[in-house]
Design a protein around this motif. Structure first.
Motif, short mmCIF file in Angstrom:
data_model
loop_
_atom_site.label_atom_id
_atom_site.label_comp_id
_atom_site.label_asym_id
_atom_site.label_seq_id
_atom_site.Cartn_x
_atom_site.Cartn_y
_atom_site.Cartn_z
N VAL A 40 81.74 -67.26 -20.44
CA VAL A 40 81.15 -65.95 -20.70
C VAL A 40 82.14 -65.08 -21.48
N ASP A 41 81.68 -64.53 -22.57
CA ASP A 41 82.46 -63.61 -23.40
C ASP A 41 82.05 -62.20 -22.99
N LEU A 42 82.87 -61.56 -22.14
CA LEU A 42 82.48 -60.26 -21.59
C LEU A 42 82.43 -59.15 -22.64
N PRO A 43 83.35 -59.09 -23.61
CA PRO A 43 83.20 -58.04 -24.63
C PRO A 43 81.86 -58.12 -25.36
N THR A 44 81.45 -59.35 -25.70
CA THR A 44 80.15 -59.52 -26.36
C THR A 44 79.01 -59.15 -25.43
N ALA A 45 79.11 -59.56 -24.16
CA ALA A 45 78.06 -59.27 -23.19
C ALA A 45 77.87 -57.76 -23.02
N LEU A 46 78.99 -57.03 -22.88
CA LEU A 46 78.88 -55.58 -22.68
C LEU A 46 78.35 -54.89 -23.94
N ALA A 47 78.75 -55.39 -25.10
CA ALA A 47 78.24 -54.81 -26.35
C ALA A 47 76.72 -55.00 -26.44
N ARG A 48 76.23 -56.17 -26.02
CA ARG A 48 74.79 -56.42 -26.08
C ARG A 48 74.05 -55.59 -25.05
N LEU A 49 74.64 -55.42 -23.87
CA LEU A 49 74.03 -54.54 -22.88
C LEU A 49 73.92 -53.12 -23.42
N ALA A 50 75.00 -52.65 -24.05
CA ALA A 50 74.99 -51.30 -24.61
C ALA A 50 73.94 -51.17 -25.70
N ASP A 51 73.81 -52.20 -26.54
CA ASP A 51 72.80 -52.19 -27.61
C ASP A 51 71.39 -52.09 -27.03
N ASP A 52 71.21 -52.66 -25.83
CA ASP A 52 69.90 -52.63 -25.17
C ASP A 52 69.68 -51.36 -24.36
N GLY A 53 70.64 -50.42 -24.45
CA GLY A 53 70.49 -49.14 -23.76
C GLY A 53 71.20 -49.05 -22.43
N TYR A 54 71.90 -50.13 -22.03
CA TYR A 54 72.63 -50.12 -20.75
C TYR A 54 74.08 -49.71 -21.03
N ARG A 55 74.29 -48.43 -21.20
CA ARG A 55 75.59 -47.92 -21.64
C ARG A 55 76.44 -47.41 -20.48
N ARG A 56 75.79 -47.01 -19.40
CA ARG A 56 76.50 -46.57 -18.21
C ARG A 56 76.55 -47.76 -17.26
N ILE A 57 77.72 -48.37 -17.14
CA ILE A 57 77.83 -49.65 -16.44
C ILE A 57 78.64 -49.47 -15.16
N ASP A 58 78.00 -49.80 -14.04
CA ASP A 58 78.64 -49.70 -12.73
C ASP A 58 79.00 -51.10 -12.27
N CYS A 59 80.28 -51.43 -12.24
CA CYS A 59 80.72 -52.75 -11.80
C CYS A 59 81.06 -52.70 -10.31
N GLU A 60 80.40 -53.54 -9.53
CA GLU A 60 80.60 -53.55 -8.08
C GLU A 60 81.25 -54.85 -7.61
N GLY A 61 82.07 -55.46 -8.46
CA GLY A 61 82.86 -56.62 -8.08
C GLY A 61 82.28 -57.92 -8.59
N GLY A 62 82.94 -59.01 -8.23
CA GLY A 62 84.09 -59.09 -7.37
C GLY A 62 85.41 -59.09 -8.10
#
Length: 255
Positions: A164-186
């Motif tokens: 999993v490429d996390l920078p790419t994953a977060l960029a795609r989430l942001a592109d889809d409107g998921y810009r406020r990201i709450d990470c709850e672990g682990g």
């Protein structure tokens, strides 16, 4: 509960949602996306009692922990935590639903579960949900497993070839409107996020108890980071029961 920092200090009572929401909002004026890590820890650094975080949580911790997902577009977690904690999807109560309406958010945030491919298709995080979850994985995940996730109602987000490429994953989430990201672990996911310089804020509740033993820590990785990541204190609250609620923001970011 009392605000110690920033100054001037002030008391915050159980009805003062506005003050806490201002402290714990996701400041998209400071970045295109904002990832906050939420953890509760014992005063000696442990994050679990009998393998789960519930034994450390206090009323004050639960109050700010709820703000993490109440004000988020998406909740990010690793598959190990999803399984160990038997994570269901978020179902906002009346108070949380009102909070989300006031902040212009969707009725409920989806879960985004990061997995190498081993997440069972019948995991609680996929089947016990109000809105479809997102499975974040790599192209190496078996095709039949990807189909099983989709059949369970989840969206599959592929980021990376072998892992999993996390920078790419977060960029795609942001592109889809998921810009406020709450990470709850682990801890393993948080360690990777820190390694990749993806953590904007670390929200740490320190419970007034010690656990010793071999309890895990907030972030782990096979090797230490190439250099420590610097953070600055953004706010500090002290509850009457002795719980400390600290928000750290990555050095150099405005909050």
């Amino acid at each position: 509960m009392h605000q110690v920092w920033p100054l001037p200090g002030r008391p915050i009572d159980d009805r003062d949602d506005g003050a806490l929401e201002e402290l714990y909002r996701y400041p998209l004026d400071a970045a295109d996306r904002w990832l906050a890590v939420n953890f509760v820890s014992s005063l000696d650094g442990g994050i679990e009692v009998d393998g789960r975080s519930a034994g450390l949580s206090t009323p004050a911790d639960r109050r700010v922990f709820a703000l993490g997902h109440d004000l988020a577009d998406v909740v990010l977690l690793g598959s190990g935590t999803a399984l160990a904690e038997d994570y269901p999807g978020l179902r906002p109560d009346a108070r949380a639903a009102d909070r989300r309406r006031r902040h212009g958010l969707s009725p409920a945030p989806p879960l985004a579960v990061v997995t190498s491919g081993s997440l069972p298709a019948d995991a609680t995080s996929l089947v016990d949900v109000l809105v479809p979850s997102i499975v974040v994985t790599s192209a190496a995940a078996p095709a039949e497993q990807q189909e099983a996730w989709r059949a369970a109602g989840a969206q599959v987000l592929l980021a990376g070839d072998e892992a999993v490429d996390l920078p790419t994953a977060l960029a795609r989430l942001a592109d889809d409107g998921y810009r406020r990201i709450d990470c709850e672990g682990g801890p393993g996911l948080v360690g990777t996020l820190l390694h990749d310089d993806l953590v904007d804020e670390l929200r740490l509740s320190i419970a007034p108890m010690a656990v010793a033993g071999r309890a895990g820590r907030v972030a782990t990785s096979a090797e230490p980071l190439d250099a420590p990541r610097g953070f600055e204190v953004a706010s500090l609250l002290v509850d009457d029961d002795g719980t400390l609620l600290v928000r750290y923001v990555r050095a150099g970011l405005r909050r």
